[in-house]
Design a protein around this motif. Structure first.
Motif, PDB file in Angstrom:
ATOM      1  N   ASP A  43       0.805  -1.149   0.076  1.00  0.00           N
ATOM      2  CA  ASP A  43       0.028   0.004   0.001  1.00  0.00           C
ATOM      3  C   ASP A  43       0.840   1.115   0.074  1.00  0.00           C
ATOM      4  O   ASP A  43       0.315   2.146  -0.157  1.00  0.00           O
ATOM      5  CB  ASP A  43      -1.009   0.120   1.158  1.00  0.00           C
ATOM      6  CG  ASP A  43      -2.166  -1.170   1.054  1.00  0.00           C
ATOM      7  OD1 ASP A  43      -2.147  -1.492   0.239  1.00  0.00           O
ATOM      8  OD2 ASP A  43      -2.483  -1.341   2.390  1.00  0.00           O
ATOM      9  N   HIS A  82       1.197  11.161   2.660  1.00  0.00           N
ATOM     10  CA  HIS A  82       0.470   9.960   2.268  1.00  0.00           C
ATOM     11  C   HIS A  82      -0.330   9.354   3.621  1.00  0.00           C
ATOM     12  O   HIS A  82      -1.524   9.420   3.679  1.00  0.00           O
ATOM     13  CB  HIS A  82       0.861   8.714   1.584  1.00  0.00           C
ATOM     14  CG  HIS A  82      -0.022   7.479   1.159  1.00  0.00           C
ATOM     15  ND1 HIS A  82      -1.044   7.445   0.341  1.00  0.00           N
ATOM     16  CD2 HIS A  82      -0.155   6.484   1.932  1.00  0.00           C
ATOM     17  CE1 HIS A  82      -1.763   6.334   0.444  1.00  0.00           C
ATOM     18  NE2 HIS A  82      -1.213   5.564   1.383  1.00  0.00           N
ATOM     19  N   ASP A  85      -2.739  11.989   4.981  1.00  0.00           N
ATOM     20  CA  ASP A  85      -4.010  12.404   4.312  1.00  0.00           C
ATOM     21  C   ASP A  85      -4.803  11.126   4.189  1.00  0.00           C
ATOM     22  O   ASP A  85      -6.081  11.120   4.125  1.00  0.00           O
ATOM     23  CB  ASP A  85      -3.480  12.530   2.756  1.00  0.00           C
ATOM     24  CG  ASP A  85      -2.776  14.150   2.564  1.00  0.00           C
ATOM     25  OD1 ASP A  85      -2.991  14.741   3.746  1.00  0.00           O
ATOM     26  OD2 ASP A  85      -2.225  14.216   1.718  1.00  0.00           O
ATOM     27  N   THR A  86      -4.463   9.806   4.422  1.00  0.00           N
ATOM     28  CA  THR A  86      -5.373   8.601   4.322  1.00  0.00           C
ATOM     29  C   THR A  86      -5.261   7.780   5.505  1.00  0.00           C
ATOM     30  O   THR A  86      -5.916   6.945   5.427  1.00  0.00           O
ATOM     31  CB  THR A  86      -4.614   8.030   3.156  1.00  0.00           C
ATOM     32  OG1 THR A  86      -3.420   7.332   3.312  1.00  0.00           O
ATOM     33  CG2 THR A  86      -4.630   8.714   1.680  1.00  0.00           C
ATOM     34  N   SER A  89      -9.887   7.505   8.724  1.00  0.00           N
ATOM     35  CA  SER A  89     -11.069   7.387   7.665  1.00  0.00           C
ATOM     36  C   SER A  89     -11.989   8.569   7.874  1.00  0.00           C
ATOM     37  O   SER A  89     -12.718   9.150   6.995  1.00  0.00           O
ATOM     38  CB  SER A  89     -12.238   6.285   7.810  1.00  0.00           C
ATOM     39  OG  SER A  89     -12.509   6.068   9.037  1.00  0.00           O
ATOM     40  N   ARG A  91     -12.294  12.788   8.991  1.00  0.00           N
ATOM     41  CA  ARG A  91     -11.312  14.003   8.757  1.00  0.00           C
ATOM     42  C   ARG A  91     -11.108  14.579  10.109  1.00  0.00           C
ATOM     43  O   ARG A  91     -11.806  15.054  10.788  1.00  0.00           O
ATOM     44  CB  ARG A  91     -12.128  15.059   7.768  1.00  0.00           C
ATOM     45  CG  ARG A  91     -12.443  14.738   6.637  1.00  0.00           C
ATOM     46  CD  ARG A  91     -11.142  14.155   5.845  1.00  0.00           C
ATOM     47  NE  ARG A  91     -10.257  15.409   5.630  1.00  0.00           N
ATOM     48  CZ  ARG A  91      -8.923  15.332   5.162  1.00  0.00           C
ATOM     49  NH1 ARG A  91      -8.413  14.127   5.045  1.00  0.00           N
ATOM     50  NH2 ARG A  91      -8.053  16.327   5.105  1.00  0.00           N
TER      51      ARG A  91
END
Length: 147
Positions: A43, A82, A85-86, A89, A91
């Motif tokens: 990933d 990354h 930002d991810t 789940s 915000r």
């Protein structure tokens, strides 16, 4: 050179060859981040490759830097972007995520909430909000529906 310019400029053949010659570096950083964050390294390969390509575009051999000294921070930076930002789940604000990252070491040591708040120099209420928002890993939806 700004980050936006690096994204728009296509790679030359020499830059692609340079990036390909250093693919092991991207793999190594992806595996390190995967172990640290308990993720699958597959990933993280995409962001690691992206950082490697950005580094290949910006690398200037005439400055006398070793390629790894220039490329490793680029790859790590892209992996951090990354994950930030991810990684969640929901915000969650950057400030809370940063606080959670700083606190993980103290949590692992088994310190109380009050001690952690003191170590981080934040009010206890802020730490409790951070812990509530960030400590729970999301469950896959199919697991929730089965129960």
């Amino acid at each position: 050179m700004s980050r936006r310019r690096l994204l728009r400029r296509p790679m030359t053949r020499a830059q692609r060859a340079f990036a390909c010659a250093h693919l092991g570096l991207a793999h190594q950083q992806a595996h390190r981040f995967a172990r640290r964050w308990s993720l699958h390294s597959d990933d993280l390969l995409g962001p690691a490759y992206e950082g490697l390509c950005k580094g290949a575009i910006g690398y200037d051999a005439s400055r006398g830097h070793r390629p790894s000294s220039y490329l490793v921070p680029k790859v790590k930076g892209e992996l951090l972007h990354h994950l930030r930002d991810t990684g969640f789940s929901l915000r969650i604000s950057h400030s809370l995520r940063e606080l959670w990252i700083k606190a993980r070491r103290h949590v692992a040591l088994g310190l109380s909430d009050q001690q952690i708040a003191e170590q981080l120099q934040v009010p206890l209420e802020r730490w409790l909000d951070c812990r509530t928002a960030c400590s729970q890993r999301p469950l896959p939806l199919h697991d929730v529906l089965r129960d």
